[in-house]
Design a protein around this motif. Structure first.
Motif, PDB file in Angstrom:
ATOM      1  N   PRO A   1       0.805  -1.230   0.000  1.00  0.00           N
ATOM      2  CA  PRO A   1       0.000   0.000   0.000  1.00  0.00           C
ATOM      3  C   PRO A   1       0.833   1.272   0.000  1.00  0.00           C
ATOM      4  N   TYR A   2       2.164   1.125   0.089  1.00  0.00           N
ATOM      5  CA  TYR A   2       3.067   2.276   0.040  1.00  0.00           C
ATOM      6  C   TYR A   2       4.057   2.154  -1.119  1.00  0.00           C
ATOM      7  N   SER A   3       3.643   1.494  -2.191  1.00  0.00           N
ATOM      8  CA  SER A   3       4.589   1.180  -3.264  1.00  0.00           C
ATOM      9  C   SER A   3       4.607   2.202  -4.395  1.00  0.00           C
ATOM     10  N   ARG A   4       3.686   3.176  -4.384  1.00  0.00           N
ATOM     11  CA  ARG A   4       3.604   4.123  -5.489  1.00  0.00           C
ATOM     12  C   ARG A   4       3.555   5.558  -4.975  1.00  0.00           C
ATOM     13  N   ASP A   5       3.937   6.482  -5.863  1.00  0.00           N
ATOM     14  CA  ASP A   5       3.777   7.924  -5.599  1.00  0.00           C
ATOM     15  C   ASP A   5       4.357   8.319  -4.250  1.00  0.00           C
ATOM     16  N   LEU A   6       5.629   7.992  -4.041  1.00  0.00           N
ATOM     17  CA  LEU A   6       6.301   8.366  -2.802  1.00  0.00           C
ATOM     18  C   LEU A   6       6.604   9.855  -2.843  1.00  0.00           C
ATOM     19  N   TRP A   7       6.059  10.601  -1.888  1.00  0.00           N
ATOM     20  CA  TRP A   7       6.176  12.061  -1.864  1.00  0.00           C
ATOM     21  C   TRP A   7       6.802  12.529  -0.548  1.00  0.00           C
TER      22      TRP A   7
ATOM     23  N   TYR B   1       9.985   9.750   7.206  1.00  0.00           N
ATOM     24  CA  TYR B   1       8.543   9.839   7.013  1.00  0.00           C
ATOM     25  C   TYR B   1       8.290  10.148   5.544  1.00  0.00           C
ATOM     26  N   PHE B   2       7.349   9.438   4.928  1.00  0.00           N
ATOM     27  CA  PHE B   2       7.055   9.706   3.524  1.00  0.00           C
ATOM     28  C   PHE B   2       5.593   9.394   3.238  1.00  0.00           C
ATOM     29  N   SER B   3       5.034  10.076   2.263  1.00  0.00           N
ATOM     30  CA  SER B   3       3.662   9.843   1.818  1.00  0.00           C
ATOM     31  C   SER B   3       3.703   8.872   0.643  1.00  0.00           C
ATOM     32  N   ALA B   4       2.734   7.954   0.582  1.00  0.00           N
ATOM     33  CA  ALA B   4       2.702   6.990  -0.521  1.00  0.00           C
ATOM     34  C   ALA B   4       1.300   6.411  -0.655  1.00  0.00           C
ATOM     35  N   ASP B   5       1.059   5.799  -1.832  1.00  0.00           N
ATOM     36  CA  ASP B   5      -0.224   5.141  -2.055  1.00  0.00           C
ATOM     37  C   ASP B   5      -0.001   3.853  -2.828  1.00  0.00           C
TER      38      ASP B   5
ATOM     39  N   TRP C   1       3.937   6.911   5.943  1.00  0.00           N
ATOM     40  CA  TRP C   1       4.592   5.698   6.408  1.00  0.00           C
ATOM     41  C   TRP C   1       5.929   6.072   7.021  1.00  0.00           C
ATOM     42  N   VAL C   2       6.435   5.190   7.902  1.00  0.00           N
ATOM     43  CA  VAL C   2       7.669   5.470   8.640  1.00  0.00           C
ATOM     44  C   VAL C   2       8.611   4.283   8.535  1.00  0.00           C
ATOM     45  N   ILE C   3       9.872   4.560   8.227  1.00  0.00           N
ATOM     46  CA  ILE C   3      10.919   3.539   8.301  1.00  0.00           C
ATOM     47  C   ILE C   3      11.965   3.975   9.318  1.00  0.00           C
ATOM     48  N   GLU C   4      12.668   2.998   9.905  1.00  0.00           N
ATOM     49  CA  GLU C   4      13.608   3.244  10.997  1.00  0.00           C
ATOM     50  C   GLU C   4      14.949   2.585  10.695  1.00  0.00           C
ATOM     51  N   ASN C   5      16.024   3.234  11.143  1.00  0.00           N
ATOM     52  CA  ASN C   5      17.378   2.693  10.999  1.00  0.00           C
ATOM     53  C   ASN C   5      18.116   2.907  12.313  1.00  0.00           C
TER      54      ASN C   5
END
Length: 333
Positions: free
Chosen positions: A68-74, A88-92, A102-106
């Protein structure tokens, strides 16, 4: 100083030829930079922002197909909380109506190394449409601000604020603190390609909220109108007394605080972010803008950076867009 050395310490705007929704985080002498690519999350870093166009870069995350976060990453933003990195990034997945954040962590000390792990979707209880999230640690409490819809499909974009229980989880309800309601925020004619049956619908926009803290004052700078029109920056000011989540604690400036300069070849400046030079002495803003009135909302948007100062009342003085002149770069490490 030699001409070569001088050239290494100055730049002219735009600082890159393309880069919608730009973002800079300065940490430990590094300037970390991101912008919208649409396909992945790419991270740049440099000690000298004058060299951003040729800086080290790495694709740190590419979403798996079919998610659900694989397209249009803004509008990706990198942040650091509790010795960990977050983006933090927006996606659809299908179309704009499914946009969420959506949030990713490192956990690596170096965000260009280690593994970026998906922490999940960060949203309100009702799972409303949302984009353009930014996060601040304010007096030991994390808060998120973003642009969202009041209903499921109404299209008007408002600014929301919420408390976080951790960097990837909202704690409690979202609170609306701004909606387009002033004349200069409501230039909402949609592009001709979007019009149907001769109708000209309106889309009113408050988006791209960014926190800006100065001494004991807290602001949210946001983008108004639309990226295909006379995009500009508005200002919300926290009164310093009430709960941040009380809409009455925020005052909206009655006029935009940063506007286009067609006389200088700069149109539709928006999606501003803020950072300090590595020596901690100079405040800088970054934003994207077009070089033509008809460039619209695509990759023709390029990143600009410039220093700014403060008015006597403590509010930011962004001046006018700076272009076609040599500007000393933020202090390098």
């Amino acid at each position: 100083m030699s001409p070569v050395a001088m050239a290494q310490r100055t730049f002219t705007n735009p600082i890159k030829s393309s880069g919608p929704d730009p973002w800079v985080l300065q940490k430990d002498g590094w300037y970390y930079y991101m912008n919208t690519t649409g396909r992945n999350l790419t991270l740049w870093r440099t000690h000298n922002l004058a060299e951003l166009a040729t800086a080290e870069s790495k694709i740190v995350y590419t979403p798996p197909a079919g998610q659900p976060y694989s397209r249009d990453l803004w509008a990706p933003e990198i942040h650091s909380f509790n010795d960990r990195w977050y983006i933090y990034f927006s996606a659809d997945s299908l179309n704009n109506r499914s946009h969420r954040v959506w949030v990713i962590e490192n956990a690596s000390p170096d965000p260009m190394q280690g593994d970026w792990v998906m922490k999940g979707k960060i949203g309100d209880k009702a799972d409303h449409w949302e984009i353009d999230m930014s996060v601040i640690d304010y007096k030991g409490q994390l808060y998120a601000a973003w642009s969202g819809w009041e209903g499921p499909t109404n299209g008007r974009q408002d600014i929301y604020l919420a408390r976080l229980k951790n960097p990837w989880t909202i704690d409690g309800d979202r609170i609306k603190i701004s909606q387009p309601d002033l004349p200069w925020e409501m230039h909402g004619d949609v592009p001709q390609a979007w019009q149907k049956n001769g109708e000209v619908p309106k889309i009113y926009v408050n988006e791209g909220p960014e926190f800006l803290q100065h001494s004991d004052k807290l602001f949210i700078v946001y983008s108004a109108n639309a990226c295909w029109l006379d995009y500009c920056l508005g200002l919300l000011t926290y009164n310093g007394k009430g709960d941040l989540l009380d809409p009455g604690s925020w005052t909206k400036s009655q006029n935009p605080v940063f506007v286009q300069a067609p006389e200088n070849g700069v149109w539709a400046p928006g999606h501003g972010g803020f950072f300090r030079s590595a020596d901690g002495k100079q405040d800088w803003m970054i934003y994207h803008a077009n070089r033509s009135a008809t460039d619209g909302c695509g990759d023709k948007r390029a990143p600009y950076i410039q220093p700014f100062t403060w008015h006597a009342d403590g509010s930011p003085d962004f001046g006018k867009p700076i272009v076609n002149v040599a500007v000393p770069a933020p202090i390098a490490k």
